[in-house]
Design a protein around this motif. Structure first.
Motif, PDB file in Angstrom:
ATOM      1  N   PHE A 222       0.830  -1.200   0.000  1.00  0.00           N
ATOM      2  CA  PHE A 222       0.000   0.000   0.000  1.00  0.00           C
ATOM      3  C   PHE A 222       0.868   1.255   0.000  1.00  0.00           C
ATOM      4  CE2 PHE A 222      -3.277  -2.937   1.277  1.00  0.00           C
ATOM      5  CZ  PHE A 222      -4.438  -2.387   0.773  1.00  0.00           C
ATOM      6  N   GLY A 223       1.903   1.259   0.836  1.00  0.00           N
ATOM      7  CA  GLY A 223       2.783   2.426   0.937  1.00  0.00           C
ATOM      8  C   GLY A 223       3.450   2.757  -0.383  1.00  0.00           C
ATOM      9  N   ALA A 224       3.890   1.741  -1.116  1.00  0.00           N
ATOM     10  CA  ALA A 224       4.548   1.970  -2.403  1.00  0.00           C
ATOM     11  C   ALA A 224       3.588   2.597  -3.406  1.00  0.00           C
ATOM     12  CB  ALA A 224       5.110   0.658  -2.939  1.00  0.00           C
ATOM     13  N   VAL A 225       2.354   2.117  -3.444  1.00  0.00           N
ATOM     14  CA  VAL A 225       1.370   2.665  -4.382  1.00  0.00           C
ATOM     15  C   VAL A 225       0.983   4.088  -3.982  1.00  0.00           C
ATOM     16  CG1 VAL A 225      -0.976   2.413  -5.268  1.00  0.00           C
ATOM     17  CG2 VAL A 225       0.516   0.424  -5.106  1.00  0.00           C
ATOM     18  N   ILE A 226       0.785   4.324  -2.697  1.00  0.00           N
ATOM     19  CA  ILE A 226       0.425   5.668  -2.226  1.00  0.00           C
ATOM     20  C   ILE A 226       1.558   6.655  -2.512  1.00  0.00           C
ATOM     21  CG2 ILE A 226      -0.030   7.061  -0.165  1.00  0.00           C
ATOM     22  CD1 ILE A 226      -1.561   4.531   0.899  1.00  0.00           C
ATOM     23  N   ALA A 227       2.795   6.259  -2.212  1.00  0.00           N
ATOM     24  CA  ALA A 227       3.936   7.140  -2.468  1.00  0.00           C
ATOM     25  C   ALA A 227       4.052   7.444  -3.955  1.00  0.00           C
ATOM     26  CB  ALA A 227       5.225   6.498  -1.960  1.00  0.00           C
ATOM     27  N   GLY A 228       3.837   6.449  -4.800  1.00  0.00           N
ATOM     28  CA  GLY A 228       3.884   6.674  -6.245  1.00  0.00           C
ATOM     29  C   GLY A 228       2.806   7.634  -6.705  1.00  0.00           C
ATOM     30  N   ALA A 229       1.602   7.497  -6.147  1.00  0.00           N
ATOM     31  CA  ALA A 229       0.507   8.389  -6.526  1.00  0.00           C
ATOM     32  C   ALA A 229       0.801   9.819  -6.086  1.00  0.00           C
ATOM     33  CB  ALA A 229      -0.804   7.898  -5.911  1.00  0.00           C
ATOM     34  N   ILE A 230       1.365   9.986  -4.900  1.00  0.00           N
ATOM     35  CA  ILE A 230       1.715  11.321  -4.411  1.00  0.00           C
ATOM     36  C   ILE A 230       2.799  11.922  -5.295  1.00  0.00           C
ATOM     37  CG2 ILE A 230       2.815  12.586  -2.510  1.00  0.00           C
ATOM     38  CD1 ILE A 230       1.312  10.601  -0.624  1.00  0.00           C
ATOM     39  N   TRP A 231       3.808  11.136  -5.653  1.00  0.00           N
ATOM     40  CA  TRP A 231       4.892  11.629  -6.487  1.00  0.00           C
ATOM     41  C   TRP A 231       4.359  12.078  -7.842  1.00  0.00           C
ATOM     42  CZ3 TRP A 231       7.115  10.925 -11.178  1.00  0.00           C
ATOM     43  CH2 TRP A 231       8.359  11.512 -11.371  1.00  0.00           C
ATOM     44  N   ARG A 232       3.520  11.233  -8.460  1.00  0.00           N
ATOM     45  CA  ARG A 232       2.966  11.587  -9.770  1.00  0.00           C
ATOM     46  C   ARG A 232       2.135  12.857  -9.678  1.00  0.00           C
ATOM     47  NH1 ARG A 232       2.698   6.242  -9.789  1.00  0.00           N
ATOM     48  NH2 ARG A 232       0.545   6.157  -9.119  1.00  0.00           N
ATOM     49  N   THR A 233       1.358  12.993  -8.621  1.00  0.00           N
ATOM     50  CA  THR A 233       0.515  14.177  -8.462  1.00  0.00           C
ATOM     51  C   THR A 233       1.363  15.427  -8.270  1.00  0.00           C
ATOM     52  OG1 THR A 233      -1.239  12.848  -7.476  1.00  0.00           O
ATOM     53  CG2 THR A 233      -1.326  15.194  -7.069  1.00  0.00           C
ATOM     54  N   ALA A 234       2.443  15.299  -7.517  1.00  0.00           N
ATOM     55  CA  ALA A 234       3.267  16.463  -7.190  1.00  0.00           C
ATOM     56  C   ALA A 234       4.188  16.880  -8.325  1.00  0.00           C
ATOM     57  CB  ALA A 234       4.100  16.167  -5.937  1.00  0.00           C
ATOM     58  N   PHE A 235       4.655  15.938  -9.138  1.00  0.00           N
ATOM     59  CA  PHE A 235       5.722  16.250 -10.075  1.00  0.00           C
ATOM     60  C   PHE A 235       5.371  16.135 -11.549  1.00  0.00           C
ATOM     61  CE2 PHE A 235       7.884  14.972  -6.146  1.00  0.00           C
ATOM     62  CZ  PHE A 235       8.583  16.138  -5.902  1.00  0.00           C
ATOM     63  N   LEU A 236       4.239  15.573 -11.902  1.00  0.00           N
ATOM     64  CA  LEU A 236       3.895  15.434 -13.311  1.00  0.00           C
ATOM     65  C   LEU A 236       2.783  16.387 -13.687  1.00  0.00           C
ATOM     66  CD1 LEU A 236       3.956  11.555 -13.750  1.00  0.00           C
ATOM     67  CD2 LEU A 236       5.727  13.189 -14.360  1.00  0.00           C
ATOM     68  N   GLU A 237       2.893  16.977 -14.844  1.00  0.00           N
ATOM     69  CA  GLU A 237       1.839  17.840 -15.364  1.00  0.00           C
ATOM     70  C   GLU A 237       0.652  16.974 -15.775  1.00  0.00           C
ATOM     71  OE1 GLU A 237       1.831  21.164 -15.570  1.00  0.00           O
ATOM     72  OE2 GLU A 237       3.788  21.205 -14.589  1.00  0.00           O
TER      73      GLU A 237
ATOM     74  N   GLY B 219      -1.856  15.027 -17.831  1.00  0.00           N
ATOM     75  CA  GLY B 219      -1.767  14.465 -19.166  1.00  0.00           C
ATOM     76  C   GLY B 219      -0.370  14.039 -19.573  1.00  0.00           C
ATOM     77  N   GLN B 220       0.614  14.276 -18.730  1.00  0.00           N
ATOM     78  CA  GLN B 220       1.995  13.895 -19.039  1.00  0.00           C
ATOM     79  C   GLN B 220       2.143  12.385 -18.917  1.00  0.00           C
ATOM     80  OE1 GLN B 220       4.816  15.922 -16.602  1.00  0.00           O
ATOM     81  NE2 GLN B 220       6.594  14.887 -17.460  1.00  0.00           N
ATOM     82  N   PRO B 221       2.879  11.761 -19.857  1.00  0.00           N
ATOM     83  CA  PRO B 221       3.107  10.311 -19.732  1.00  0.00           C
ATOM     84  C   PRO B 221       3.759   9.974 -18.397  1.00  0.00           C
ATOM     85  CG  PRO B 221       3.864  11.119 -21.854  1.00  0.00           C
ATOM     86  CD  PRO B 221       3.516  12.336 -21.017  1.00  0.00           C
ATOM     87  N   GLY B 222       3.425   8.825 -17.881  1.00  0.00           N
ATOM     88  CA  GLY B 222       3.981   8.389 -16.603  1.00  0.00           C
ATOM     89  C   GLY B 222       2.983   8.543 -15.473  1.00  0.00           C
ATOM     90  N   GLY B 223       1.820   9.076 -15.753  1.00  0.00           N
ATOM     91  CA  GLY B 223       0.823   9.266 -14.727  1.00  0.00           C
ATOM     92  C   GLY B 223       0.027   8.001 -14.403  1.00  0.00           C
ATOM     93  N   GLU B 224       0.267   6.948 -15.184  1.00  0.00           N
ATOM     94  CA  GLU B 224      -0.460   5.717 -14.920  1.00  0.00           C
ATOM     95  C   GLU B 224       0.150   4.975 -13.742  1.00  0.00           C
ATOM     96  OE1 GLU B 224       2.828   5.009 -17.672  1.00  0.00           O
ATOM     97  OE2 GLU B 224       1.126   6.328 -17.827  1.00  0.00           O
ATOM     98  N   ILE B 225      -0.628   4.123 -13.120  1.00  0.00           N
ATOM     99  CA  ILE B 225      -0.173   3.370 -11.951  1.00  0.00           C
ATOM    100  C   ILE B 225       0.341   2.021 -12.413  1.00  0.00           C
ATOM    101  CG2 ILE B 225      -0.914   2.270  -9.802  1.00  0.00           C
ATOM    102  CD1 ILE B 225      -2.887   4.580  -9.493  1.00  0.00           C
ATOM    103  N   HIS B 226       1.504   1.647 -11.913  1.00  0.00           N
ATOM    104  CA  HIS B 226       2.119   0.370 -12.268  1.00  0.00           C
ATOM    105  C   HIS B 226       2.097  -0.550 -11.056  1.00  0.00           C
ATOM    106  CE1 HIS B 226       3.564   1.889 -16.066  1.00  0.00           C
ATOM    107  NE2 HIS B 226       3.870   3.001 -15.434  1.00  0.00           N
TER     108      HIS B 226
END
Length: 60
Positions: free
Chosen positions: A32-47, A49-56
């Motif tokens: 859970f922590g890894a997915v939450i941290a990834g979602a926070i990172w994507r929200t904070a650092f990606l514009e 519609g920018q590629p990379g916003g999908e969850i892996h």
């Protein structure tokens, strides 16, 4: 979002067929922590519609 954690806990990570041990729950919490941290990172650092916003990983 659904996080698929089946199979994360192995034999020895269970108190019984329903309840995990403390270390077993820590393994699930790490997923859970890894997915939450990834979602926070994507929200904070990606514009938007920018590629990379999908969850892996194991998130579905």
């Amino acid at each position: 979002m659904i996080l698929y954690v089946r199979g994360t806990l192995k034999e020895g990570d269970w108190v019984d067929e329903i309840h995990g041990t403390s270390s077993g729950f820590a393994k699930a919490a790490a997923e859970f922590g890894a997915v939450i941290a990834g979602a926070i990172w994507r929200t904070a650092f990606l514009e938007p519609g920018q590629p990379g916003g999908e969850i892996h990983g194991k998130a579905r």
